[in-house]
Structures are given as structure tokens and as C-alpha cells.
Enzyme design. Structure first.
Site, PDB file in Angstrom:
ATOM      1  N   ARG A 192      10.235 -10.047   5.966  1.00  0.00           N
ATOM      2  CA  ARG A 192      10.906  -8.759   6.166  1.00  0.00           C
ATOM      3  C   ARG A 192      12.109  -8.907   7.087  1.00  0.00           C
ATOM      4  O   ARG A 192      12.088  -9.666   8.053  1.00  0.00           O
ATOM      5  CB  ARG A 192       9.959  -7.754   6.812  1.00  0.00           C
ATOM      6  N   ARG A 241      -1.781  -8.518  13.912  1.00  0.00           N
ATOM      7  CA  ARG A 241      -1.959  -7.264  13.175  1.00  0.00           C
ATOM      8  C   ARG A 241      -2.923  -7.445  12.005  1.00  0.00           C
ATOM      9  O   ARG A 241      -3.726  -6.570  11.711  1.00  0.00           O
ATOM     10  CB  ARG A 241      -0.612  -6.778  12.644  1.00  0.00           C
ATOM     11  N   LYS A 264       0.812  -1.225   0.000  1.00  0.00           N
ATOM     12  CA  LYS A 264       0.000   0.000   0.000  1.00  0.00           C
ATOM     13  C   LYS A 264       0.847   1.279   0.000  1.00  0.00           C
ATOM     14  O   LYS A 264       0.627   2.174  -0.818  1.00  0.00           O
ATOM     15  CB  LYS A 264      -0.918  -0.038   1.224  1.00  0.00           C
ATOM     16  N   ARG A 281      -9.339   5.131   9.514  1.00  0.00           N
ATOM     17  CA  ARG A 281      -9.250   3.765  10.018  1.00  0.00           C
ATOM     18  C   ARG A 281     -10.581   3.263  10.571  1.00  0.00           C
ATOM     19  O   ARG A 281     -10.759   2.068  10.763  1.00  0.00           O
ATOM     20  CB  ARG A 281      -8.216   3.676  11.147  1.00  0.00           C
ATOM     21  N   ARG A 328      12.166  -8.045  13.001  1.00  0.00           N
ATOM     22  CA  ARG A 328      11.583  -7.293  14.123  1.00  0.00           C
ATOM     23  C   ARG A 328      10.573  -8.157  14.859  1.00  0.00           C
ATOM     24  O   ARG A 328       9.880  -8.965  14.242  1.00  0.00           O
ATOM     25  CB  ARG A 328      10.876  -6.029  13.612  1.00  0.00           C
TER      26      ARG A 328
END
Ligand SMILES: [Zn+2]
Length: 209
Positions: free
Chosen positions: A120, A164, A13, A86, A153
Site C-alpha cells: 500500500r 495488526r 473486506k 469484534r 504509512r
């Protein structure tokens, strides 16, 4: 022209919003980044936001709206909104004060989002981003720029990722229910490559102009 872009983490995004803004000369309004800027600069609004964030509380909408307003005061420029709204309440504010031409949803299967985010890596010394699927370092586990060690992370580990994604999905469903019938909504398949997604996005935007 103003458009809203939505998509789960891993859908690309932010990258797509940035590319579109560059191509069209639009303003890329990235709410997360705006929050960071106001907090770093220590503006009144930034200081108030920080109090909520550091105590782990939700930032009230009125602060979010102030930050959004600061960024959009510059008149006459088209915008691509990334990370805002949101919630239905924020969307209601948006539609009351701005005209929104299109909501783009970058659609990605949950399993694929998990796979992409889990790939990632971050450099532990300079912070540069990598992705073992799309943006591999030249040497495995080592930063191309500074030679630092690449790490995952904590919130990119599978459990954090799943959480998430669940939160995003719940928010997105409510938001799309709100937008339904009020704004044009278009879905783009985000399992394609960055360039394929981008050309579909540009095509959608060009049909509006
Ligand atoms: Zn590095």
C-alpha cells in the site's frame, strides 16, 4: 437479511462489502467509518468515544452499541456489517437484538496479507490510496491526481502489519468460536481476484434469499 463480513486487512473486506451493498441496495454498516462520522459531527456519543480514543483507551461496548444502533435505526433494509462485531461480547449483543443470516469470512494466508498491505502507498498531499500490486500509479512513486509523492504509512510497514494481523487473528478466532453453531459461517478464498471473490460472495448470499 443481515450478514457479517470478516477478513484480515488486505483481504478486500471493505471493497467487497461496499460492492455487495451497491448491487443489492443494502446498507453498508462500516463501524470504523461510523465512529469517524460521529466524532467529526461532534455528537454526544462521538464526543465520549473521542475521549477514550485520544487517551489511548478502549472504547467501552456501550458506546459502540449506541453508534451501531444509530446507524441501524432505519428499519426494513438489509445490512452488511463490516468491522462489527469484534468480540464475543459484541457478537452476543448483536445476536440478541438483530437476526443474522450469515457470517462470511474472507480467508487469506498471513504471508499474503503481509505482502498486500506492505504494497500500500498513500499520496502525501491528497491522501489518495495506491497499491503497487493492484492499483499502481502511472508513474512510480507519483500520485496520478495531484503529482504528490507516494509514501508508505508507518503502520503499513512490515512490523506494524504483522502486529495488526496477529491482533486480528486472535480476535477472529474468538469470534468464530462464539458464532459456531449459532449462525451459518462460510469461508471464501480471498487470494482470488476482486471479481472472483465478489461472484462467490453474491452466490452465497443468493442461496439465502
Ligand atoms: Zn495526490
Amino acid at each position: 437479511m443481515n450478514i457479517v463480513i470478516m477478513g484480515v486487512q488486505g483481504s478486500g473486506k471493505g471493497t467487497q462489502a461496499k460492492k455487495l451493498a451497491e448491487l443489492k441496495g443494502w446498507k453498508h454498516v462500516n463501524l470504523g467509518q461510523l465512529f469517524r462520522i460521529e466524532m467529526t459531527e461532534g455528537t454526544d456519543t462521538g464526543k465520549r468515544a473521542k475521549q477514550y480514543i485520544t487517551s489511548g483507551e478502549l472504547v467501552p461496548d456501550e458506546i459502540t452499541f449506541e453508534i451501531f444502533k444509530h446507524a441501524t435505526e432505519e428499519a426494513g433494509r438489509s445490512m452488511i456489517l463490516d468491522g462489527f462485531p469484534r468480540t464475543p461480547a459484541q457478537a452476543e449483543y448483536l445476536l440478541k437484538h438483530y437476526s443474522i443470516d450469515l457470517v462470511i469470512v474472507l480467508d487469506l494466508k498471513e504471508s499474503e496479507a503481509v505482502e498486500r498491505i506492505s504494497a500500500r502507498r498513500n499520496c502525501s498531499s491528497c491522501g489518495r490510496d495506491y497499491n503497487v500490486l493492484f492499483k499502481k500509479p502511472q508513474k512510480e512513486g507519483i500520485c496520478d491526481v495531484c503529482g504528490g509523492t507516494l509514501v508508505t504509512r508507518a503502520d503499513d510497514k512490515p512490523q506494524g502489519v504483522q502486529r495488526r494481523i496477529d491482533i486480528y487473528q486472535e480476535q477472529a478466532n474468538k469470534l468464530l468460536d462464539f458464532f459456531q453453531g449459532k449462525v451459518k459461517i462460510t469461508k471464501i478464498d480471498a487470494s482470488q481476484g476482486i471479481n472472483e471473490i465478489f461472484s462467490e460472495l453474491v452466490k452465497e448470499v443468493d442461496t439465502l434469499q
